[in-house]
Design a protein around this motif. Structure first.
Motif, PDB file in Angstrom:
ATOM      1  N   THR A 173      20.516 -35.544  -1.263  1.00  0.00           N
ATOM      2  CA  THR A 173      19.446 -34.571  -1.487  1.00  0.00           C
ATOM      3  C   THR A 173      18.994 -33.959  -0.165  1.00  0.00           C
ATOM      4  O   THR A 173      18.786 -32.750  -0.061  1.00  0.00           O
ATOM      5  N   SER A 174      18.874 -34.782   0.868  1.00  0.00           N
ATOM      6  CA  SER A 174      18.461 -34.298   2.191  1.00  0.00           C
ATOM      7  C   SER A 174      19.485 -33.329   2.760  1.00  0.00           C
ATOM      8  O   SER A 174      19.127 -32.292   3.337  1.00  0.00           O
ATOM      9  N   LEU A 175      20.764 -33.632   2.616  1.00  0.00           N
ATOM     10  CA  LEU A 175      21.815 -32.749   3.123  1.00  0.00           C
ATOM     11  C   LEU A 175      21.834 -31.410   2.375  1.00  0.00           C
ATOM     12  O   LEU A 175      21.971 -30.343   2.987  1.00  0.00           O
ATOM     13  N   ARG A 176      21.705 -31.464   1.042  1.00  0.00           N
ATOM     14  CA  ARG A 176      21.678 -30.227   0.254  1.00  0.00           C
ATOM     15  C   ARG A 176      20.470 -29.367   0.622  1.00  0.00           C
ATOM     16  O   ARG A 176      20.581 -28.148   0.773  1.00  0.00           O
ATOM     17  N   THR A 177      19.323 -30.011   0.772  1.00  0.00           N
ATOM     18  CA  THR A 177      18.106 -29.282   1.133  1.00  0.00           C
ATOM     19  C   THR A 177      18.250 -28.662   2.523  1.00  0.00           C
ATOM     20  O   THR A 177      17.897 -27.494   2.739  1.00  0.00           O
ATOM     21  N   SER A 178      18.786 -29.413   3.465  1.00  0.00           N
ATOM     22  CA  SER A 178      18.988 -28.901   4.825  1.00  0.00           C
ATOM     23  C   SER A 178      19.946 -27.720   4.829  1.00  0.00           C
ATOM     24  O   SER A 178      19.710 -26.708   5.493  1.00  0.00           O
ATOM     25  N   LEU A 179      21.046 -27.835   4.077  1.00  0.00           N
ATOM     26  CA  LEU A 179      22.022 -26.755   3.990  1.00  0.00           C
ATOM     27  C   LEU A 179      21.397 -25.504   3.358  1.00  0.00           C
ATOM     28  O   LEU A 179      21.591 -24.383   3.850  1.00  0.00           O
ATOM     29  N   LEU A 180      20.628 -25.676   2.299  1.00  0.00           N
ATOM     30  CA  LEU A 180      19.961 -24.558   1.645  1.00  0.00           C
ATOM     31  C   LEU A 180      18.974 -23.874   2.594  1.00  0.00           C
ATOM     32  O   LEU A 180      18.948 -22.641   2.703  1.00  0.00           O
TER      33      LEU A 180
ATOM     34  N   MET B  34      19.052 -23.903   5.875  1.00  0.00           N
ATOM     35  CA  MET B  34      19.822 -23.218   6.924  1.00  0.00           C
ATOM     36  C   MET B  34      20.376 -21.887   6.422  1.00  0.00           C
ATOM     37  O   MET B  34      20.349 -20.888   7.132  1.00  0.00           O
ATOM     38  N   LEU B  35      20.883 -21.867   5.209  1.00  0.00           N
ATOM     39  CA  LEU B  35      21.429 -20.626   4.656  1.00  0.00           C
ATOM     40  C   LEU B  35      20.336 -19.576   4.428  1.00  0.00           C
ATOM     41  O   LEU B  35      20.509 -18.415   4.786  1.00  0.00           O
ATOM     42  N   VAL B  36      19.217 -19.997   3.858  1.00  0.00           N
ATOM     43  CA  VAL B  36      18.132 -19.057   3.566  1.00  0.00           C
ATOM     44  C   VAL B  36      17.490 -18.556   4.855  1.00  0.00           C
ATOM     45  O   VAL B  36      17.347 -17.352   5.070  1.00  0.00           O
ATOM     46  N   CYS B  37      17.103 -19.483   5.733  1.00  0.00           N
ATOM     47  CA  CYS B  37      16.375 -19.100   6.957  1.00  0.00           C
ATOM     48  C   CYS B  37      17.298 -18.572   8.051  1.00  0.00           C
ATOM     49  O   CYS B  37      16.931 -17.653   8.782  1.00  0.00           O
ATOM     50  N   GLY B  38      18.463 -19.143   8.177  1.00  0.00           N
ATOM     51  CA  GLY B  38      19.359 -18.753   9.258  1.00  0.00           C
ATOM     52  C   GLY B  38      20.225 -17.554   8.948  1.00  0.00           C
ATOM     53  O   GLY B  38      20.460 -16.711   9.810  1.00  0.00           O
ATOM     54  N   LEU B  39      20.695 -17.420   7.741  1.00  0.00           N
ATOM     55  CA  LEU B  39      21.626 -16.345   7.409  1.00  0.00           C
ATOM     56  C   LEU B  39      20.975 -15.266   6.546  1.00  0.00           C
ATOM     57  O   LEU B  39      20.942 -14.087   6.934  1.00  0.00           O
ATOM     58  N   LEU B  40      20.455 -15.634   5.405  1.00  0.00           N
ATOM     59  CA  LEU B  40      19.904 -14.654   4.475  1.00  0.00           C
ATOM     60  C   LEU B  40      18.743 -13.868   5.083  1.00  0.00           C
ATOM     61  O   LEU B  40      18.691 -12.648   5.007  1.00  0.00           O
ATOM     62  N   TYR B  41      17.802 -14.569   5.705  1.00  0.00           N
ATOM     63  CA  TYR B  41      16.657 -13.903   6.316  1.00  0.00           C
ATOM     64  C   TYR B  41      17.110 -12.955   7.428  1.00  0.00           C
ATOM     65  O   TYR B  41      16.668 -11.808   7.498  1.00  0.00           O
ATOM     66  N   SER B  42      18.016 -13.411   8.294  1.00  0.00           N
ATOM     67  CA  SER B  42      18.499 -12.582   9.400  1.00  0.00           C
ATOM     68  C   SER B  42      19.202 -11.324   8.897  1.00  0.00           C
ATOM     69  O   SER B  42      18.966 -10.221   9.405  1.00  0.00           O
ATOM     70  N   LEU B  43      20.057 -11.475   7.902  1.00  0.00           N
ATOM     71  CA  LEU B  43      20.768 -10.320   7.336  1.00  0.00           C
ATOM     72  C   LEU B  43      19.802  -9.349   6.657  1.00  0.00           C
ATOM     73  O   LEU B  43      19.942  -8.130   6.785  1.00  0.00           O
TER      74      LEU B  43
END
Length: 190
Positions: A6-13, A15-24
């Motif tokens: 659960t921690s890994l899935r949450t961390s990955l999510l 990272m994708l939302v804040c690191g990639l989706l937000y930046s794009l």
């Protein structure tokens, strides 16, 4: 094991939302609403070649052009900043004395007592593209003599390129040196 997954899935999510989706998303919005600013406020010549940015100062060595502020980093944008010398620092005193001597040699018609401080002092970033209208006007006699353009025409050019205070009361009036020199070059070509 369930907590770790659960921690890994949450961390990955996250990272994708804040690191990639937000930046794009922010990059896309900036490109739509402010494309010139989002791309660095670049200035192109008639051939489409980038000659500078409205946001970063440049060195103009030809005395027939307006000179900007002193840069302790030689206008290298990859390392912006300036040494925080005390007024008593010998390196700073030597640089200021040299700037005053250079001014006197290149501008014999304008006394040192009328030398605007922004022509011998650098900005905090070392990349300031603007000078005060007074600093631009102090250079008019030299430029007029070297170019053969009437002082009134050059003064009018400075007035045209003077940006007022933001909202009428924030900051100080400024003149972008690169934009002013481009206009001066166009005036010379006529």
């Amino acid at each position: 094991m369930g907590v770790l997954a659960t921690s890994l899935r949450t961390s990955l999510l996250i990272m994708l939302v804040c690191g990639l989706l937000y930046s794009l998303t922010m990059t896309g919005i900036a490109q739509l609403i402010f494309p010139k600013q989002a791309n660095g406020s670049l200035i192109h010549n008639a051939d489409g070649v980038v000659i500078g940015s409205e946001l970063i100062g440049q060195s103009f060595v030809d005395p027939a052009f307006f000179q900007g502020r002193v840069s302790s980093i030689e206008y290298k944008a990859e390392g912006s900043g300036t040494p925080n010398y005390a007024p008593s620092n010998s390196d700073m005193l030597d640089r200021v004395k040299q700037s005053i001597a250079d001014w006197s040699a290149n501008n014999p018609d304008v006394p040192v007592s009328e030398l605007p401080i922004d022509l011998i002092s650098n900005s905090g970033s070392g990349l300031d593209p603007d000078i005060s209208p007074e600093a631009a006007l102090a250079q008019v006699p030299r430029i007029s003599q070297l170019t053969g353009i009437d002082q009134q025409q050059i003064t009018a050019l400075v007035d045209e390129h003077t940006k007022p205070r933001e909202l009428g009361f924030l900051g100080e009036p400024t003149v972008n040196v690169l934009m002013l020199n481009i206009a001066l070059q166009q005036l010379q070509a006529k």
